[in-house]
Design an enzyme around this catalytic site. Structure first.
Site, PDB file in Angstrom:
ATOM      1  N   ASP A  36       1.760  15.047   0.913  1.00  0.00           N
ATOM      2  CA  ASP A  36       0.778  15.826   1.443  1.00  0.00           C
ATOM      3  C   ASP A  36       0.314  15.513   2.523  1.00  0.00           C
ATOM      4  OD1 ASP A  36      -0.367  13.867  -0.176  1.00  0.00           O
ATOM      5  OD2 ASP A  36      -2.140  14.507   0.063  1.00  0.00           O
ATOM      6  N   ASP A  60       0.759  -0.714   0.152  1.00  0.00           N
ATOM      7  CA  ASP A  60       0.225   0.044  -0.123  1.00  0.00           C
ATOM      8  C   ASP A  60       0.772   0.790  -0.049  1.00  0.00           C
ATOM      9  OD1 ASP A  60      -2.110  -1.262   0.511  1.00  0.00           O
ATOM     10  OD2 ASP A  60      -2.234  -2.048   2.650  1.00  0.00           O
ATOM     11  N   GLN A  80       1.914  -5.549  -3.047  1.00  0.00           N
ATOM     12  CA  GLN A  80       2.453  -5.851  -1.797  1.00  0.00           C
ATOM     13  C   GLN A  80       3.447  -5.811  -1.415  1.00  0.00           C
ATOM     14  OE1 GLN A  80       2.093  -9.313  -2.864  1.00  0.00           O
ATOM     15  NE2 GLN A  80      -0.212  -8.619  -2.933  1.00  0.00           N
ATOM     16  N   LYS A 130       2.765   1.845  -5.917  1.00  0.00           N
ATOM     17  CA  LYS A 130       2.693   1.911  -6.396  1.00  0.00           C
ATOM     18  C   LYS A 130       2.171   1.842  -7.449  1.00  0.00           C
ATOM     19  CE  LYS A 130       3.492  -2.413  -4.915  1.00  0.00           C
ATOM     20  NZ  LYS A 130       3.047  -1.818  -2.870  1.00  0.00           N
ATOM     21  N   GLY A 171      -4.006  -4.490  -4.376  1.00  0.00           N
ATOM     22  CA  GLY A 171      -4.731  -3.008  -5.138  1.00  0.00           C
ATOM     23  C   GLY A 171      -4.358  -2.300  -5.137  1.00  0.00           C
ATOM     24  N   HIS A 172      -4.145  -1.628  -6.320  1.00  0.00           N
ATOM     25  CA  HIS A 172      -3.404  -0.820  -6.789  1.00  0.00           C
ATOM     26  C   HIS A 172      -4.509   0.447  -7.698  1.00  0.00           C
ATOM     27  CE1 HIS A 172       0.213  -3.242  -8.190  1.00  0.00           C
ATOM     28  NE2 HIS A 172       0.010  -3.156  -6.953  1.00  0.00           N
TER      29      HIS A 172
HETATM   30  P1  IMP Z   1      -2.171 -12.489   1.726  1.00  0.00           P
HETATM   31  O1  IMP Z   1      -2.050 -12.237   0.246  1.00  0.00           O
HETATM   32  O2  IMP Z   1      -3.380 -12.399   1.381  1.00  0.00           O
HETATM   33  O3  IMP Z   1      -2.086 -14.192   2.164  1.00  0.00           O
HETATM   34  O4  IMP Z   1      -2.157 -12.377   3.191  1.00  0.00           O
HETATM   35  C1  IMP Z   1      -0.661 -12.152   3.882  1.00  0.00           C
HETATM   36  C2  IMP Z   1      -0.834 -10.728   4.796  1.00  0.00           C
HETATM   37  O5  IMP Z   1      -0.092  -9.968   3.606  1.00  0.00           O
HETATM   38  C3  IMP Z   1      -1.203 -10.342   4.943  1.00  0.00           C
HETATM   39  O6  IMP Z   1      -1.585  -9.114   5.944  1.00  0.00           O
HETATM   40  C4  IMP Z   1      -2.584  -8.851   4.404  1.00  0.00           C
HETATM   41  O7  IMP Z   1      -3.466  -7.919   4.334  1.00  0.00           O
HETATM   42  C5  IMP Z   1      -0.381  -8.626   3.823  1.00  0.00           C
HETATM   43  N1  IMP Z   1      -1.106  -8.139   2.045  1.00  0.00           N
HETATM   44  C6  IMP Z   1      -1.317  -8.904   0.565  1.00  0.00           C
HETATM   45  N2  IMP Z   1      -1.312  -7.742  -0.037  1.00  0.00           N
HETATM   46  C7  IMP Z   1      -1.630  -7.260   0.626  1.00  0.00           C
HETATM   47  C8  IMP Z   1      -1.523  -5.369  -0.650  1.00  0.00           C
HETATM   48  O8  IMP Z   1      -1.509  -5.420  -1.777  1.00  0.00           O
HETATM   49  N3  IMP Z   1      -1.195  -4.459   0.783  1.00  0.00           N
HETATM   50  C9  IMP Z   1      -1.326  -4.276   1.712  1.00  0.00           C
HETATM   51  N4  IMP Z   1      -1.149  -5.493   2.732  1.00  0.00           N
HETATM   52  C10 IMP Z   1      -1.702  -7.050   2.262  1.00  0.00           C
END
Ligand code: IMP
Length: 426
Positions: free
Chosen positions: A334, A13, A225, A16, A40-41
């Site tokens: 910001d 988050d 991630q 990216k 999620g982008h």
């Molecule tokens: P999983 O990837 O759904 O198995 O989640 C494993 C960990 O990675 C958890 O703490 C999620 O909240 C975190 N996580 C997975 N994808 C994202 C992302 O795109 N942004 C932030 N945290 C993520």
């Protein structure tokens, strides 16, 4: 050496998608190398906002070819929904522009159910996954019992493989978790339909990438991630199940390290984390709440409120090394306007000892106390500023301190969600 790797330097988050959108103007091919729709982008262009989970944000740029690489795990229903959404927003989605590796793995309804069942069974030590089936799908991949995306070329074979997987999972749901079984017919029909739709997009993405590299084209590998969620380099088990660091780009797309000349680390001006696991600089009181509100820190994928905290330079230095980062893009600067002072963790105290490196052991990271350096805040709204020299002195001081602590240049600073809200640091 025309490959740029884009990685998240924190817990995901970091923004990216927006940075990939910025880099897209100097890119011919944009490729996702790991993860799935747990990512999620968000990219804002004028009045339009694009929320992407699987497709690289280069898709918004008509001249960029996009790849979903073999390191990914793909839920075909979610991919079809995303393609429909993009097409509805006027984006050209065609098999000439978007290529899916036949070696990526499929997330089945069984993986989704297992992700939820396993999380519930972990009780108080739940990981806090996105429940998108990511962990179970990578586990099947490693166990050599997964379903390859390449199977979608024959929708009936594909549907049979998905059905067989659901039946295997049903045994686990019934006997291990005491849960009701999945009724296979509905999801299997939907999966067959998705395979028919997606099959034309399957291509040998590794060969395609090499042909483009040989033609001198520029490739951007879009990470998902963040470094501290990497399966090998994050704090296990509070990680995702894929390689989100630079190394993952090489294995997830299939090229050698000599191709890479630039590793861009995306760093948010403060830290956030969703899900459980250590977060040394977390702010649980009013300051953290204020950051969450100001930064709209709610998950793009799950809507969950994100945990917020001060910038952690110990973790940042670690991310610079693990990824071989050559430069930083600093995002959401910001959001920090209006704080009377700002803190940056420059070291930790662990069991009474001062340390400057991130411990390997998860339990130790849970115990560290950050050692903070305090800097003056600024009150001005900086979202309209486009030149470094026009930033308030306190903002420049904050940026310069981060750059010095990271030891690599900050090339770009984002000061708002819109594409144009950026300051280039040349
Ligand atoms: P999983 O990837 O759904 O198995 O989640 C494993 C960990 O990675 C958890 O703490 C999620 O909240 C975190 N996580 C997975 N994808 C994202 C992302 O795109 N942004 C932030 N945290 C993520």
């Amino acid at each position: 050496m025309p490959v740029t790797v884009l990685v998240g330097a924190q817990w995901g988050d970091e923004g990216k998608g927006r940075v990939a959108d910025w880099l897209a103007r100097d890119t011919d091919v944009m490729a996702r190398y790991a993860g799935g729709d747990n990512a999620g982008h968000t990219v804002s262009v004028g009045e339009q906002t694009f929320k992407l989970h699987l497709v690289p944000s280069g898709i918004i740029h008509p001249n960029v070819t996009c790849i979903l690489g073999s390191g990914m795990v793909i839920n075909p229903l979610r991919l079809v929904a995303e393609l429909d959404m993009l097409a509805g927003q006027g984006v050209d989605i065609s098999p000439e522009r978007l290529h899916i590796s036949p070696r990526a793995h499929v997330i089945t309804p069984g993986h989704l159910e297992l992700d939820g069942a396993e999380e519930r069974s972990r009780g108080g030590s739940a990981i806090g996954t996105t429940r998108r089936g990511i962990g179970p799908a990578y586990r099947d991949k490693a166990a050599r019992s997964g379903v390859l995306t390449g199977t979608m070329t024959d929708p009936d074979t594909f549907a049979a493989a998905v059905q067989a997987h659901i039946e295997r999972v049903n045994v686990l749901l019934r006997t291990v978790y005491g849960l009701p079984e999945i009724e296979p017919s509905d999801p299997v029909d939907a999966y067959r339909a998705a395979a028919e739709r997606l099959a034309p997009f399957l291509a040998d993405t590794t060969a395609l990438l090499h042909a483009r590299l040989e033609a001198g084209q520029r490739v951007l590998c879009e990470g998902a991630q963040g470094t501290l969620l990497d399966l090998d380099h994050g704090h296990y088990p509070y990680v995702t199940s894929s390689s989100s660091t630079t190394g993952g780009a090489l294995t997830g797309l299939g090229f050698g390290p000599h191709e890479v000349n630039r590793v861009v680390g995306v760093v948010k001006a403060y830290c956030t984390r969703v899900g459980n696991g250590p977060f040394p600089t977390e702010l649980t009181g009013a300051t953290g709440d204020r950051m969450r509100e100001a930064g709209a820190e709610f998950g793009t994928t799950t809507g969950r409120p994100r945990r917020c905290g001060w910038l952690d330079a110990v973790a940042l230095r670690y991310a610079v090394r693990v990824n071989g980062m050559t430069e930083i893009v600093l995002t959401k600067l910001d959001v920090l306007a209006g704080f009377s002072e700002l803190k940056i963790a420059t070291a930790y105290t662990l069991d009474g000892q001062s340390i400057t490196a991130l411990p390997v052991d998860t339990a130790q990271v849970e115990r560290v106390e950050p050692v903070y350096e305090t800097l003056p805040g600024w009150q001005e709204d900086i979202s309209g500023i486009r030149a470094l020299d026009d930033l308030p002195a306190a903002t420049r001081q904050y940026v310069e301190r981060i750059q010095a602590l990271a030891g690599i240049p900050i090339r770009l600073i984002s000061v708002g969600p819109e594409r144009s809200q950026a300051i280039l640091n040349t």
